[in-house]
Scaffold this active site. Structure first.
Site, short mmCIF file in Angstrom:
data_model
loop_
_atom_site.label_atom_id
_atom_site.label_comp_id
_atom_site.label_asym_id
_atom_site.label_seq_id
_atom_site.Cartn_x
_atom_site.Cartn_y
_atom_site.Cartn_z
N HIS A 60 0.85 -1.19 0.00
CA HIS A 60 0.00 0.00 0.00
C HIS A 60 0.88 1.23 0.00
O HIS A 60 1.99 1.21 0.54
CB HIS A 60 -0.91 0.00 1.24
CG HIS A 60 -2.04 0.98 1.17
ND1 HIS A 60 -1.88 2.31 1.51
CD2 HIS A 60 -3.34 0.84 0.79
CE1 HIS A 60 -3.03 2.93 1.34
NE2 HIS A 60 -3.93 2.08 0.91
N ASP B 161 -8.06 -4.55 -0.29
CA ASP B 161 -8.55 -4.94 -1.62
C ASP B 161 -8.37 -6.43 -1.88
O ASP B 161 -9.05 -7.01 -2.72
CB ASP B 161 -7.81 -4.15 -2.70
CG ASP B 161 -8.00 -2.66 -2.55
OD1 ASP B 161 -9.15 -2.23 -2.41
OD2 ASP B 161 -7.00 -1.92 -2.54
#
Length: 428
Positions: free
Chosen positions: A306, A363
């Site tokens: 991320h 996700d």
């Protein structure tokens, strides 16, 4: 505020710049007078070292894997609270009392219907239009239907616009889905919760009753909560930048939706699911791990790492458990989930992933859950936009209420030609 200063010397001239303290997190150097003092700008592509505002909504410590909304850890909110309660928290700064939550929920519920003429607006799109394209157009058009809540200088109009956006987004999203699959629109029901109402508008049809499963409602509510706000990301910064010009709130949220549509932002869960489907089965994982480690291979593992988190995404833990609950409830024996679990274990123990801090993010699991529930991949980013609307609205309200707010105007390092004289076309 801090008593400490940062000292900068330019061409022999030394100036002090205040060092500011937040509640938690890194200190920042106040460079607002840098240009006036030195004639220079700072250079920070992607704004990776620049604080564009001060905010009391969300705090992220990427190294420690911490996400707080108004001080409350995201895992506590996801497990013990509800999306409506978190929405109230983000908008108002404190968790609501029982009476306040009931009043807020009632207000949102009574704003869920959209102007009837919007149904005709949908028919202007092609049936195969991407739902996010529809969302951009319809949300932007809301300002043409709700003139009584576009004056940003009126606190009451800002409040009404905020409630309308949060309330109508599930209706608009469900209508976008119905339009693409050729089914009739389903009106909202005031007897259902926020999340149950959205599921009913999305999946029910006039021909038969839709059974609202509480496990699925709980899973969707958690997904909405986990995506409600995430500090100054690309789409939130877009909403703030659009709002800084004085644009109406509906236009600002439409701008956020457009930014979220990008595959590097809101499309990440769709990309992660597509990757899991490409791998297919657990026995093929070593092949793809080897490809991911090969610098000459364009393949990349999606759903890992991320921009902010350099540790385990705190939202991913909740998503993993939720995925198990949903698949168990639906009786889904999905090899894709087996691939996801095995990949997660590899990422947590393989030195390559640990060294590069490539931990699973939110996700990684949300795509599996949404697919199991029945959403096509084209709707994944729409659901992200639905949830993130409350964060965008809260951020927009915070910015508008700030007396120090001014129009955003990033600077640049110009690298084009220097001044030159025009040459008539017949002499070139």
């Amino acid at each position: 505020m801090s008593d400490n200063n940062a000292t900068l010397t330019v061409a022999g001239d030394t100036k002090d710049y205040a060092i500011l303290n937040g509640t938690v997190g890194p200190q920042v150097i106040d460079v607002r007078k840098l240009y006036a003092n030195t004639g220079m700008f700072t250079y920070d592509p992607g704004f990776t070292s620049t604080a564009s505002c001060d905010s009391g909504l969300t705090y992220i410590d990427g190294d420690a894997g911490v996400l707080l909304h108004r001080g409350y850890p995201i895992d506590q909110l996801a497990e013990q609270s509800s999306f409506m309660e978190v929405s109230y928290l983000l908008l108002n700064g404190e968790l609501p009392s029982k009476a306040e939550l009931e009043d807020f929920t009632r207000t949102i519920t009574r704003h869920t219907m959209v102007h009837e003429q919007l149904t005709a607006f949908y028919r202007g799109f092609r049936r195969d239009a991407h739902p996010m394209a529809v969302m951009c157009g319809v949300v932007g058009a809301l300002s043409a239907f709700y003139h009584d809540s576009t004056d940003i200088n009126d606190p009451e109009q800002r409040r009404i616009a905020s409630h309308r956006l949060i309330a109508k987004m599930p209706t608009i999203a469900a209508m976008a889905y119905k339009y693409t699959v050729g089914q009739p629109f389903v009106y909202p029901r005031n007897d259902l919760s926020y999340t149950a109402n959205f599921l009913n508008m999305t999946f029910s049809v006039p021909a038969e009753e839709y059974v609202i499963d509480p496990v699925i409602v709980d899973a969707m509510d958690k997904i909405f909560t986990l995506h409600a706000d995430h500090e100054q990301n690309a789409s939130t910064s877009t909403v703030r930048l659009a709002g800084s010009s004085g644009a109406n709130p509906f236009a600002c949220i439409a701008a956020g939706i457009a930014c979220l549509w990008g595959p590097a932002h809101g499309g990440a869960n769709e990309a992660a699911l597509n990757m899991l489907r490409e791998i297919g089965t657990v026995d093929r994982i070593p092949e793809y791990i080897a490809r991911a480690k090969n610098k000459d291979d364009p393949f990349r593992l999606m759903g890992f790492g991320h921009r902010v988190y350099k540790n385990y995404d705190p939202r991913a833990t909740v998503m993993q458990k939720t995925a198990k609950d949903v698949l168990a409830k639906l009786g889904v024996n999905d090899p894709i989930f087996d691939v996801a679990k095995e990949l997660e274990q590899i990422a947590l123990h393989d030195p390559y992933f640990i060294e590069k801090k490539l931990y699973p993010n939110v996700d990684f699991y949300s795509g599996v859950i949404l697919s199991a529930i029945g959403f096509p991949t084209e709707m994944f980013t729409v659901l992200f936009a639905l949830a993130r609307t409350v964060g965008w609205v809260a951020q927009w309200n915070e910015m508008i209420s700030d007396p120090a707010q001014k129009i955003g105007r990033p600077r640049q390092l110009y690298t084009g030609p220097a001044k030159r004289d025009y040459v008539p076309v017949d002499k070139r």
